[in-house]
Design a protein around this motif. Structure first.
Motif, PDB file in Angstrom:
ATOM      1  N   GLY A 185       7.175  -6.071  -4.975  1.00 18.54           N
ATOM      2  CA  GLY A 185       6.202  -6.231  -5.979  1.00 18.54           C
ATOM      3  C   GLY A 185       6.314  -7.576  -6.655  1.00 18.54           C
ATOM      4  O   GLY A 185       7.512  -8.120  -6.506  1.00 18.54           O
ATOM      5  N   GLU A 186       5.348  -7.894  -7.280  1.00 17.06           N
ATOM      6  CA  GLU A 186       5.329  -9.058  -8.194  1.00 17.06           C
ATOM      7  C   GLU A 186       6.554  -8.867  -9.458  1.00 17.06           C
ATOM      8  O   GLU A 186       6.899  -9.738 -10.034  1.00 17.06           O
ATOM      9  CB  GLU A 186       4.217  -9.274  -8.817  1.00 17.06           C
ATOM     10  N   ARG A 243      -0.899  -3.948  -1.016  1.00 17.95           N
ATOM     11  CA  ARG A 243      -1.977  -4.912  -1.525  1.00 17.95           C
ATOM     12  C   ARG A 243      -1.948  -5.594  -0.163  1.00 17.95           C
ATOM     13  O   ARG A 243      -3.107  -6.265   0.276  1.00 17.95           O
ATOM     14  CB  ARG A 243      -1.391  -5.885  -2.575  1.00 17.95           C
ATOM     15  N   HIS A 246       3.546  -5.536   0.601  1.00 21.55           N
ATOM     16  CA  HIS A 246       3.440  -5.806  -0.826  1.00 21.55           C
ATOM     17  C   HIS A 246       2.517  -4.881  -1.497  1.00 21.55           C
ATOM     18  O   HIS A 246       1.522  -4.770  -1.305  1.00 21.55           O
ATOM     19  CB  HIS A 246       2.852  -7.128  -0.713  1.00 21.55           C
ATOM     20  N   GLU A 260       1.441  -2.974  -5.591  1.00 27.77           N
ATOM     21  CA  GLU A 260       1.043  -3.397  -6.926  1.00 27.77           C
ATOM     22  C   GLU A 260       0.951  -1.833  -7.594  1.00 27.77           C
ATOM     23  O   GLU A 260       0.585  -1.011  -6.748  1.00 27.77           O
ATOM     24  CB  GLU A 260      -0.193  -4.323  -7.067  1.00 27.77           C
ATOM     25  N   SER A 287      -2.168  -0.032 -13.784  1.00 26.89           N
ATOM     26  CA  SER A 287      -2.280  -1.749 -14.197  1.00 26.89           C
ATOM     27  C   SER A 287      -2.875  -1.768 -15.503  1.00 26.89           C
ATOM     28  O   SER A 287      -2.550  -2.732 -16.431  1.00 26.89           O
ATOM     29  CB  SER A 287      -3.036  -2.498 -13.109  1.00 26.89           C
TER      30      SER A 287
END
Length: 464
Positions: A427-428, A440, A448, A450, A456
């Protein structure tokens, strides 16, 4: 010696007894309905069998609105070449010998009708575009003829074009020849062709068109007893007293041929054949649709070669099938399907001439087949469109948007449980054990992820 003479006497008695018994049988054929390839084969074979059996004569019972010119000529040729006298009898009351039936009646050695029957209307009909009336020229005024000559009667209407004139003149000459062959009224025969006039049984007898009017078969045989007719083998005097009548209806072969050669059934066979092959080629492996389609298509081709077919119309029907198949395989939002239905209907309308008795395709059947094809195309197109718009449920693309939960974290790497399987995720932002995630994107064997939308939003509020 006595034994030999007794044996010879008994043998002679057997021969004498067998010959009259065989000769005393009068076969009766029945033609009921439009004259086509099946009825022509039935009559021709019946005449040949009567000659082979040594029958004294053959009776052809007829009730027909007409039929195909080629089939009619086959019957007439068999009658003219027959050594067995053919007695054509229009029966029962209310029956008719119209169009082709009139020619057959004129060609017969004896022409008879039951009371309250009719004949005539022998104008030939060309195979072409059905339902389009041909322009007819006005007849010349009464009393004025060619180059100012006076005429007592008005001239018949002239044909509208050269092709019609050829057909009418050929038919008129043909029936005139038949009339002169048997000493019947040739002038009325030509009027039946050129003006489509008709007569009742009593009027036909009065004008010399037929030989007699009979109430039934017994009355018919009684009236023709002692009459002299001219056959292909010469003149023959009929002796009909005490003859036994045996009905010989069409057998299963001729009935089956009549069903197959029916234009409506031929079109249905063609449709089943083409659709069966289409289904087999689009979904190979079943075998049954392809086998059934091939059989129906061959039967349809056999039927079409027996019938007068407009090949341009047949090409339109095949084009309609091709467009419908293209719509099913590559949906084009109904454009190809609509074009296929239009081409199919146009081909069906032009395939046979509806003015020829027993040859035209009923409009309800044609519209029913067309609407069924259109419904199949719309159903297939809508199913394909729904399948195209449906969410992917298998493969890596199905993982996008799926949710899961982080099950292990080892430094920068983490693993999560997604759709019952353990995946490496990234993840970011750093991931924590037990965190809910949403996929995602998919890159190789790494997902990947999120946070879900609600997390969020919550994370955004806390950072603020």
């Amino acid at each position: 010696m006595l034994t030999a003479r007794l044996f010879a006497f008994l043998l002679g008695l057997a021969v004498v007894a067998s010959v009259p018994a065989r000769a005393a049988i009068v076969p009766v054929l029945t033609v009921d309905g439009a004259i086509g390839p099946a009825s022509a084969d039935y009559v021709v074979r019946g005449i040949a069998q009567a000659a082979s059996d040594g029958a004294p004569l053959l009776v052809l019972q007829m009730d027909t609105p007409g039929g195909l010119d080629l089939s009619m000529r086959h019957i007439i040729q068999a009658i003219m070449a027959s050594s067995v006298p053919v007695v054509t009898y229009v029966t029962p009351a209310g029956a008719r010998a119209a169009s082709a039936g009139t020619y057959i009646l004129y060609a017969s050695h004896v022409a008879a009708m039951a009371p309250a029957t009719t004949l005539g209307a022998a104008t030939p009909v060309a195979i072409g575009m059905p339902g389009v009336p041909q322009p007819v020229r006005e007849p010349a005024p009464a009393g004025v003829g060619k180059e100012g000559e006076n005429k007592n009667e008005s001239a018949p209407a002239a044909p509208a074009d050269a092709m019609t004139a050829k057909q009418v003149n050929d038919a008129a000459a043909f029936i005139r020849g038949l009339a002169k062959e048997h000493g019947r009224n040739a002038e009325w025969a030509e009027r039946a062709v050129r003006e489509a006039v008709s007569l009742t049984a009593a009027e036909a007898l009065e004008q010399g068109v037929i030989d007699l009017v009979a109430r039934d078969l017994a009355d018919l045989l009684a009236q023709i007893d002692g009459r002299t007719v001219r056959t292909a083998s010469g003149e023959l005097k009929l002796a009909t007293t005490g003859l036994a009548v045996v009905m010989q209806p069409p057998d299963w072969r001729h009935r089956l041929l009549g069903v197959i050669a029916n234009p409506s059934f031929a079109l249905i066979l063609l449709m089943i054949g083409v659709y069966g092959l289409m289904f087999e080629f689009s979904s190979p492996g079943f075998g049954i649709p392809g086998t059934l389609g091939a059989i129906c298509l061959l039967l349809a081709m056999f039927a079409l070669q027996l019938l007068p077919v407009n090949y341009a119309a047949l090409a339109l029907i095949l084009l309609g099938f091709a467009l419908l198949a293209a719509e099913l395989l590559t949906p084009a939002f109904g454009v190809l399907g609509v074009g296929g239905v239009i081409a199919f209907m146009a081909g069906g309308l032009l395939l046979f001439d509806s003015d020829v008795p027993g040859v035209g395709i009923p409009l309800p059947l044609l519209f029913g087949i067309s609407l069924t094809s259109a419904a199949a195309v719309l159903l297939g197109g809508s199913m394909a469109l729904r399948a195209r718009r449906a969410r992917v449920v298998s493969g890596s693309e199905a993982l996008v948007g799926a949710t899961g939960r982080v099950t292990a974290v080892d430094g920068p790497r983490a693993w999560a449980q997604v759709q019952g399987e353990r995946w490496q995720v990234a993840g970011e932002h750093p991931l924590t054990l037990g965190q809910a995630i949403r996929v995602r994107a998919v890159e190789g064997l790494v997902l990947h992820v999120e946070p879900p939308d609600d997390q969020s939003v919550q994370s955004h509020k806390e950072n603020a």
